[in-house]
Write a protein that holds these residues in place. Structure first.
Motif, short mmCIF file in Angstrom:
data_model
loop_
_atom_site.label_atom_id
_atom_site.label_comp_id
_atom_site.label_asym_id
_atom_site.label_seq_id
_atom_site.Cartn_x
_atom_site.Cartn_y
_atom_site.Cartn_z
N HIS A 73 -3.12 -41.99 -34.04
CA HIS A 73 -3.37 -40.65 -34.60
C HIS A 73 -2.71 -40.48 -35.97
O HIS A 73 -3.29 -39.89 -36.87
CB HIS A 73 -2.89 -39.57 -33.61
CG HIS A 73 -1.41 -39.61 -33.37
ND1 HIS A 73 -0.82 -40.54 -32.53
CD2 HIS A 73 -0.41 -38.86 -33.87
CE1 HIS A 73 0.49 -40.35 -32.53
NE2 HIS A 73 0.77 -39.34 -33.33
N GLU A 74 -1.52 -41.04 -36.14
CA GLU A 74 -0.85 -40.95 -37.44
C GLU A 74 -1.51 -41.89 -38.45
O GLU A 74 -1.64 -41.54 -39.63
CB GLU A 74 0.64 -41.27 -37.31
CG GLU A 74 1.40 -41.23 -38.63
CD GLU A 74 1.44 -39.87 -39.32
OE1 GLU A 74 1.88 -39.83 -40.48
OE2 GLU A 74 1.03 -38.84 -38.73
N ALA A 75 -1.94 -43.05 -38.00
CA ALA A 75 -2.68 -43.95 -38.89
C ALA A 75 -3.94 -43.26 -39.39
O ALA A 75 -4.25 -43.30 -40.59
CB ALA A 75 -3.02 -45.26 -38.18
N ALA A 76 -4.66 -42.58 -38.49
CA ALA A 76 -5.89 -41.87 -38.88
C ALA A 76 -5.57 -40.76 -39.88
O ALA A 76 -6.28 -40.58 -40.88
CB ALA A 76 -6.59 -41.31 -37.65
N ARG A 77 -4.49 -40.03 -39.64
CA ARG A 77 -4.10 -38.94 -40.55
C ARG A 77 -3.82 -39.50 -41.94
O ARG A 77 -4.27 -38.94 -42.96
CB ARG A 77 -2.88 -38.20 -40.01
CG ARG A 77 -2.54 -36.92 -40.77
CD ARG A 77 -1.36 -36.21 -40.13
NE ARG A 77 -0.10 -36.84 -40.44
CZ ARG A 77 0.59 -36.67 -41.58
NH1 ARG A 77 0.10 -35.88 -42.53
NH2 ARG A 77 1.73 -37.28 -41.77
N LEU A 98 -10.51 -46.03 -41.08
CA LEU A 98 -10.31 -44.71 -40.48
C LEU A 98 -11.06 -44.61 -39.15
O LEU A 98 -10.51 -44.12 -38.16
CB LEU A 98 -10.77 -43.62 -41.44
CG LEU A 98 -10.75 -42.18 -40.93
CD1 LEU A 98 -9.38 -41.78 -40.41
CD2 LEU A 98 -11.22 -41.23 -42.03
N ALA A 99 -12.28 -45.08 -39.10
CA ALA A 99 -13.07 -45.03 -37.87
C ALA A 99 -12.38 -45.84 -36.76
O ALA A 99 -12.34 -45.40 -35.60
CB ALA A 99 -14.48 -45.56 -38.12
N GLU A 100 -11.83 -46.98 -37.12
CA GLU A 100 -11.11 -47.81 -36.14
C GLU A 100 -9.89 -47.07 -35.60
O GLU A 100 -9.65 -47.05 -34.39
CB GLU A 100 -10.69 -49.14 -36.76
CG GLU A 100 -11.82 -50.12 -36.93
CD GLU A 100 -12.33 -50.63 -35.60
OE1 GLU A 100 -11.58 -51.30 -34.87
OE2 GLU A 100 -13.50 -50.34 -35.28
N ALA A 101 -9.12 -46.47 -36.49
CA ALA A 101 -7.92 -45.74 -36.06
C ALA A 101 -8.28 -44.56 -35.17
O ALA A 101 -7.64 -44.32 -34.14
CB ALA A 101 -7.12 -45.26 -37.27
N PRO A 107 -4.40 -51.63 -36.34
CA PRO A 107 -2.96 -51.39 -36.49
C PRO A 107 -2.64 -49.90 -36.62
O PRO A 107 -3.42 -49.12 -37.15
CB PRO A 107 -2.59 -52.14 -37.76
CG PRO A 107 -3.87 -52.33 -38.50
CD PRO A 107 -4.97 -52.32 -37.48
N THR A 108 -1.48 -49.55 -36.12
CA THR A 108 -0.97 -48.18 -36.22
C THR A 108 -0.07 -48.07 -37.45
O THR A 108 0.27 -49.08 -38.08
CB THR A 108 -0.15 -47.84 -34.96
OG1 THR A 108 1.01 -48.68 -34.94
CG2 THR A 108 -0.96 -48.01 -33.68
#
Length: 128
Positions: A73-77, A98-101, A107-108
């Motif tokens: 969630h933080e990686a996506a943010r 982004l889609a993967e996260a 990776p995070t």
């Protein structure tokens, strides 16, 4: 004598929190590495609050708290912010990351940080 910098993982909820906490422990007078991954890697190479000879280690206490908070969630943010300001030629690549996260893969943000520390401080990262 090896210098030990302690990062209090219980205070790390976001990547921005990590810059703050790490800057207080590692940075020279609170220098926060430019608050990005590349600047953090540069800092760990020495001279920005870390010894030039590389004789230091990082002890990341309560790293499991950080691992949870710096998950997908933080990686996506973070990737959302990077996508908004990246070069147009990099947008497709960033959107795919982004889609993967968002799907909970790849990776995070925690992984990004650990990878940098393991690369720059071979054997100098202690996760507690």
């Amino acid at each position: 004598m090896t210098v030990r910098h302690v990062v209090d993982g219980s205070r790390v909820k976001t990547l921005e929190d990590f810059w703050q906490v790490a800057g207080e422990s590692i940075g020279c007078g609170g220098y926060y590495f430019g608050r990005n991954l590349d600047a953090f890697a540069d800092c760990l190479r020495g001279g920005f609050g870390t010894p030039d000879d590389g004789d230091f280690m990082i002890e990341w206490r309560d790293h499991e708290v950080s691992r949870q908070n710096l998950g997908h969630h933080e990686a996506a943010r973070q990737l959302e912010m990077w996508l908004a300001r990246c070069h147009p030629t990099n947008k497709d690549h960033m959107a795919a990351r982004l889609a993967e996260a968002r799907a909970g893969r790849g990776p995070t943000a925690f992984d990004w940080l650990v990878e940098i520390m393991e690369e720059e401080l071979a054997g100098g990262l202690l996760l507690r």
